[in-house]
Design a protein around this motif. Structure first.
Motif, PDB file in Angstrom:
ATOM      1  N   UNK A 247      -2.736 -21.043 -28.244  1.00 56.72           N
ATOM      2  CA  UNK A 247      -2.174 -20.565 -26.613  1.00 56.72           C
ATOM      3  C   UNK A 247      -2.113 -21.553 -25.602  1.00 56.72           C
ATOM      4  N   UNK A 248      -2.535 -22.816 -25.828  1.00 55.16           N
ATOM      5  CA  UNK A 248      -2.678 -23.730 -24.854  1.00 55.16           C
ATOM      6  C   UNK A 248      -1.388 -24.781 -25.135  1.00 55.16           C
ATOM      7  N   UNK A 249      -1.047 -25.582 -24.054  1.00 55.03           N
ATOM      8  CA  UNK A 249      -0.083 -26.541 -24.275  1.00 55.03           C
ATOM      9  C   UNK A 249      -0.334 -27.697 -25.193  1.00 55.03           C
ATOM     10  N   UNK A 250      -1.612 -27.786 -25.782  1.00 55.88           N
ATOM     11  CA  UNK A 250      -2.175 -28.948 -26.481  1.00 55.88           C
ATOM     12  C   UNK A 250      -1.680 -28.815 -28.006  1.00 55.88           C
ATOM     13  N   UNK A 252       1.425 -26.935 -29.300  1.00 59.44           N
ATOM     14  CA  UNK A 252       2.967 -26.869 -29.552  1.00 59.44           C
ATOM     15  C   UNK A 252       3.610 -28.132 -28.909  1.00 59.44           C
ATOM     16  N   UNK A 253       3.029 -28.430 -27.557  1.00 60.49           N
ATOM     17  CA  UNK A 253       3.649 -29.524 -26.739  1.00 60.49           C
ATOM     18  C   UNK A 253       2.989 -30.887 -26.918  1.00 60.49           C
ATOM     19  N   UNK A 254       1.820 -30.848 -27.063  1.00 62.52           N
ATOM     20  CA  UNK A 254       1.216 -32.073 -27.285  1.00 62.52           C
ATOM     21  C   UNK A 254       0.745 -32.590 -28.857  1.00 62.52           C
ATOM     22  N   UNK A 255       0.113 -31.790 -29.575  1.00 62.04           N
ATOM     23  CA  UNK A 255      -0.037 -32.060 -31.036  1.00 62.04           C
ATOM     24  C   UNK A 255       0.884 -32.217 -31.820  1.00 62.04           C
ATOM     25  N   UNK A 256       1.597 -31.372 -31.776  1.00 58.16           N
ATOM     26  CA  UNK A 256       2.868 -31.330 -32.795  1.00 58.16           C
ATOM     27  C   UNK A 256       3.756 -32.174 -32.383  1.00 58.16           C
ATOM     28  N   UNK A 257       4.365 -32.330 -31.109  1.00 61.77           N
ATOM     29  CA  UNK A 257       5.208 -33.139 -30.752  1.00 61.77           C
ATOM     30  C   UNK A 257       5.110 -34.615 -30.805  1.00 61.77           C
ATOM     31  N   UNK A 258       3.619 -34.897 -30.213  1.00 59.70           N
ATOM     32  CA  UNK A 258       3.082 -36.328 -30.649  1.00 59.70           C
ATOM     33  C   UNK A 258       3.417 -36.791 -31.932  1.00 59.70           C
ATOM     34  N   UNK A 259       2.773 -35.818 -32.953  1.00 62.34           N
ATOM     35  CA  UNK A 259       2.715 -36.467 -34.357  1.00 62.34           C
ATOM     36  C   UNK A 259       4.350 -36.511 -34.538  1.00 62.34           C
ATOM     37  N   UNK A 351       3.549 -31.526 -18.908  1.00 59.48           N
ATOM     38  CA  UNK A 351       3.971 -31.615 -20.324  1.00 59.48           C
ATOM     39  C   UNK A 351       3.022 -31.030 -21.583  1.00 59.48           C
ATOM     40  N   UNK A 352       1.584 -31.498 -21.511  1.00 59.06           N
ATOM     41  CA  UNK A 352       0.888 -32.386 -20.396  1.00 59.06           C
ATOM     42  C   UNK A 352       0.817 -33.645 -20.537  1.00 59.06           C
ATOM     43  N   UNK A 353       1.871 -34.337 -20.273  1.00 59.05           N
ATOM     44  CA  UNK A 353       2.050 -35.786 -20.047  1.00 59.05           C
ATOM     45  C   UNK A 353       1.369 -36.282 -18.831  1.00 59.05           C
ATOM     46  N   UNK A 354       1.060 -37.399 -18.481  1.00 60.34           N
ATOM     47  CA  UNK A 354       0.501 -37.752 -17.407  1.00 60.34           C
ATOM     48  C   UNK A 354       0.171 -39.276 -17.541  1.00 60.34           C
ATOM     49  N   UNK A 355      -1.108 -39.553 -17.517  1.00 65.50           N
ATOM     50  CA  UNK A 355      -1.763 -41.033 -17.398  1.00 65.50           C
ATOM     51  C   UNK A 355      -2.434 -41.116 -18.636  1.00 65.50           C
ATOM     52  N   UNK A 356      -2.978 -42.530 -18.653  1.00 66.15           N
ATOM     53  CA  UNK A 356      -3.865 -42.803 -19.935  1.00 66.15           C
ATOM     54  C   UNK A 356      -4.577 -44.113 -19.648  1.00 66.15           C
ATOM     55  N   UNK A 524     -28.472 -21.374 -18.529  1.00 72.98           N
ATOM     56  CA  UNK A 524     -28.434 -21.537 -20.090  1.00 72.98           C
ATOM     57  C   UNK A 524     -27.201 -22.140 -20.695  1.00 72.98           C
ATOM     58  N   UNK A 525     -25.929 -22.020 -19.909  1.00 71.71           N
ATOM     59  CA  UNK A 525     -24.580 -22.285 -20.257  1.00 71.71           C
ATOM     60  C   UNK A 525     -23.772 -22.383 -19.085  1.00 71.71           C
ATOM     61  N   UNK A 526     -22.564 -23.136 -18.981  1.00 70.50           N
ATOM     62  CA  UNK A 526     -21.606 -22.846 -17.887  1.00 70.50           C
ATOM     63  C   UNK A 526     -20.421 -22.223 -18.601  1.00 70.50           C
ATOM     64  N   UNK A 527     -19.881 -21.317 -17.698  1.00 68.60           N
ATOM     65  CA  UNK A 527     -18.586 -20.538 -18.060  1.00 68.60           C
ATOM     66  C   UNK A 527     -17.534 -21.471 -18.491  1.00 68.60           C
ATOM     67  N   UNK A 528     -16.890 -21.206 -19.561  1.00 72.13           N
ATOM     68  CA  UNK A 528     -15.685 -22.269 -19.929  1.00 72.13           C
ATOM     69  C   UNK A 528     -14.761 -21.606 -20.542  1.00 72.13           C
ATOM     70  N   UNK A 529     -13.339 -22.122 -20.156  1.00 71.31           N
ATOM     71  CA  UNK A 529     -11.944 -21.599 -21.035  1.00 71.31           C
ATOM     72  C   UNK A 529     -12.249 -22.085 -22.399  1.00 71.31           C
ATOM     73  N   UNK A 530     -11.245 -21.256 -23.356  1.00 72.96           N
ATOM     74  CA  UNK A 530     -11.196 -22.017 -24.624  1.00 72.96           C
ATOM     75  C   UNK A 530     -11.003 -23.389 -25.153  1.00 72.96           C
ATOM     76  N   UNK A 531     -10.531 -24.108 -24.087  1.00 75.62           N
ATOM     77  CA  UNK A 531     -10.292 -25.481 -24.271  1.00 75.62           C
ATOM     78  C   UNK A 531     -11.705 -26.038 -23.760  1.00 75.62           C
TER      79      UNK A 531
END
Length: 553
Positions: A247-250, A252-259, A351-356, A524-531
């Motif tokens: 459900x993230x952009x990582x 459908x947009x990043x992983x699949x398209x990059x490959x 995209x999530x395009x940007x910098x590297x 004990x832990x920090x709240x995080x999103x699924x990513x």
């Protein structure tokens, strides 16, 4: 500055300074190939060139991992599209996905089927609360929801207007998902050749407020793949794996398209999957490039040290989402000496395009987010939108063909964020003398202590250098006289007891006196999103309640 429509965006790109390959570079041929085509068209081309090469390795809800070649992937895409059409899915309709990565095969095939039909897919957060899901469904107004039988009743109660398409149903059933291995249809498929046709609605991470739906199209998805795949150096000889929720952009947009843009193979991880399982999957799939969020990678490299895993094929580690602590960079260098590292930065709207940051700048420039990715342009501006001088901080702006069309049914937010062909990212950064960008902080995370601006990210970087700290987050808390003060929340490494006095002294040696945290919270832990991104809004709210309780007592 004026808001940019999708059409005017396309016209303005010619006047924008993009980071493109040299005209003699083979990458320029790929850049040109992507202009004006759709995702299905790209896959057909890859199937002609690499028919028997692995395109997708993904977990099915039936409990097996499906491994599809490019030729098979195109056949499955068309078969799912025909099955959806038989059930009444039409071009332009929204199809919501409520699936975890235990059914990521079905999720990706549904998305491809929608692209083929001209429908729009909207992946939903399976970990979302009812209120969040109701907001998403009401905004998207899906005609159909693809889900599992055990989630169907909940979704019906939240949004009764949508038809359910459930995994595992009887073949050809009207309320069943059209599994391409069990159903065969002859329906004719439309030819959708417009690269600007919307394809996917991706919800923002929700780390700040109620999520918005970002609208991407064939063009932005493909050029996102071009940018990120080029940044991390993918080729048709690579197997590219990562821990990305569908459900993230990582995904459908990043992983699949990059490959797929570079003719590589993509391996999508199932859920649940612990670090041992992740490392075993890298080994069995022969993964050459692994990509993850910084925090989970920290735990993964520690598990690698404990087990007997063969990662000899891994040549590159890519990461993003937050700055990678120098200590963890060094762990990877020591334990996987053959694998270099690339830091990428981007966001859903870009995209999530940007910098590297290319591998050869590490460890010297650890923490730097680097230069613009291929086909992208990034600049730093002041509050009035004027470029700032080298070394000065300002807002990071992004431009390039990977940028989204805007926010779905939110013209006001679109006008505020998509301006004159640029995306206003809300990130504060600066550019150094080598032309590299440095992330300073999110605008909302800058702490204003009596008029002195403090970067929470800079304070966190110092805290991470203290032995025994596993995770850290710095946020603002109210102060009666100064407006805001600096609070640090830390998680101790296993078996470690942290001394807040020693932490305070450590920070005082490396930070200005006003930037040194005044309040410390060992959690004990920090709240995080699924990513794996830390949810600072939730952290601030929790600290505020705790402080109010202490005052009341």
């Amino acid at each position: 500055m004026r808001a940019t429509s999708p059409a005017s965006h396309c016209r303005s790109m010619a006047a924008t300074a993009l980071r493109e390959p040299a005209m003699s570079d083979p990458g320029m041929n790929l850049y040109n190939e992507l202009h004006g085509i759709t995702v299905p068209a790209l896959l057909r081309r890859r199937a002609e060139r690499y028919p028997f090469q692995l395109a997708l390795s993904a977990q099915s809800h039936r409990g097996y991992r499906d491994r599809l070649s490019y030729a098979q992937l195109v056949m499955r895409m068309d078969a799912v599209a025909r099955g959806l059409a038989e059930r009444g899915v039409k071009s332009g309709e929204r199809i919501a996905l409520f699936l975890s990565n235990s059914a990521v095969r079905e999720a990706v095939l549904t998305a491809l089927g929608c692209y083929r039909l001209g429908a729009i897919v909207a992946p939903l957060n399976v970990r979302g609360a009812d209120e969040e899901l109701r907001h998403a469904l009401t905004l998207v107004e899906p005609a159909f929801i693809v889900t599992t039988a055990d989630a169907a009743e909940r979704l019906r109660s939240l949004y009764p207007a949508a038809r359910m398409l459930m995994l595992g149903g009887a073949p050809y059933a009207g309320d069943g998902w059209p599994d391409p291995e069990l159903e065969f249809h002859r329906a004719a498929l439309p030819e959708n050749e417009c690269a600007e046709t919307p394809t996917v609605l991706l919800f923002t991470s929700g780390t700040t407020a109620r999520s918005k739906a970002v609208t991407h199209c064939h063009r932005s998805q493909l050029f996102c793949g071009y940018a990120i795949g080029g940044a991390i150096g993918l080729s048709n000889r690579d197997t590219y794996q990562g821990a990305w929720p569908i459900f993230t952009s990582s995904v459908l947009n990043m992983a699949c398209m990059s490959a797929w843009v570079y003719g590589a193979s993509v391996v999508l991880e199932e859920t649940p999957l612990d670090n041992a399982g992740r490392l075993h999957l890298i080994e069995t799939e022969g993964t050459t490039v692994y990509h993850g969020v910084t925090s989970p990678l920290h735990f993964m490299i520690d598990e690698y040290q404990r087990g007997g895993y063969d990662l000899s094929r891994v040549r590159r580690i890519a990461y993003g989402g937050a700055a990678m602590p120098a200590e963890v960079i060094e762990k990877f260098r020591e334990r996987l000496p053959r694998a270099d590292q690339v830091h990428v930065w981007g966001m859903t709207e870009t995209g999530p395009a940007g910098t590297y940051l290319a591998p050869w700048f590490l460890p010297r420039k650890a923490g730097c987010i680097g230069a613009a990715q291929p086909g992208c342009s990034v600049r730093v501006v002041d509050e009035d939108g004027a470029p700032v001088s080298t070394g000065e901080s300002g807002e990071l702006l992004f431009s390039g063909p990977a940028m989204a069309l805007g926010y779905f049914r939110n013209p006001e937010a679109t006008r505020e964020t998509f301006v004159d062909g640029w995306v206003r990212t809300g990130d504060i950064g600066r550019m150094d003398e080598e032309g590299h960008f440095h992330f300073v902080d999110r605008k909302k995370d800058i702490i204003n202590r009596g008029g002195l601006k403090i970067s929470s990210a800079a304070v966190e970087d110092v805290i991470y250098r203290f032995a025994g700290v596993s995770e850290a987050a710095v946020v603002a808390i109210p102060h009666a006289g100064l407006g805001e003060d600096v609070a640090a929340c830390v998680v101790a490494a296993a078996g470690v007891t942290l001394d807040t006095g020693a932490l305070q002294a450590h920070c005082a040696r490396h930070l200005a006196d006003y930037a040194t945290p005044r309040r410390w919270f060992i959690l004990p832990a920090l709240p995080k999103n699924p990513m794996g991104k830390i949810l600072k809004r939730e952290l601030r709210d929790a600290l505020l309640l705790q402080l109010q309780g202490q005052e009341a007592a």
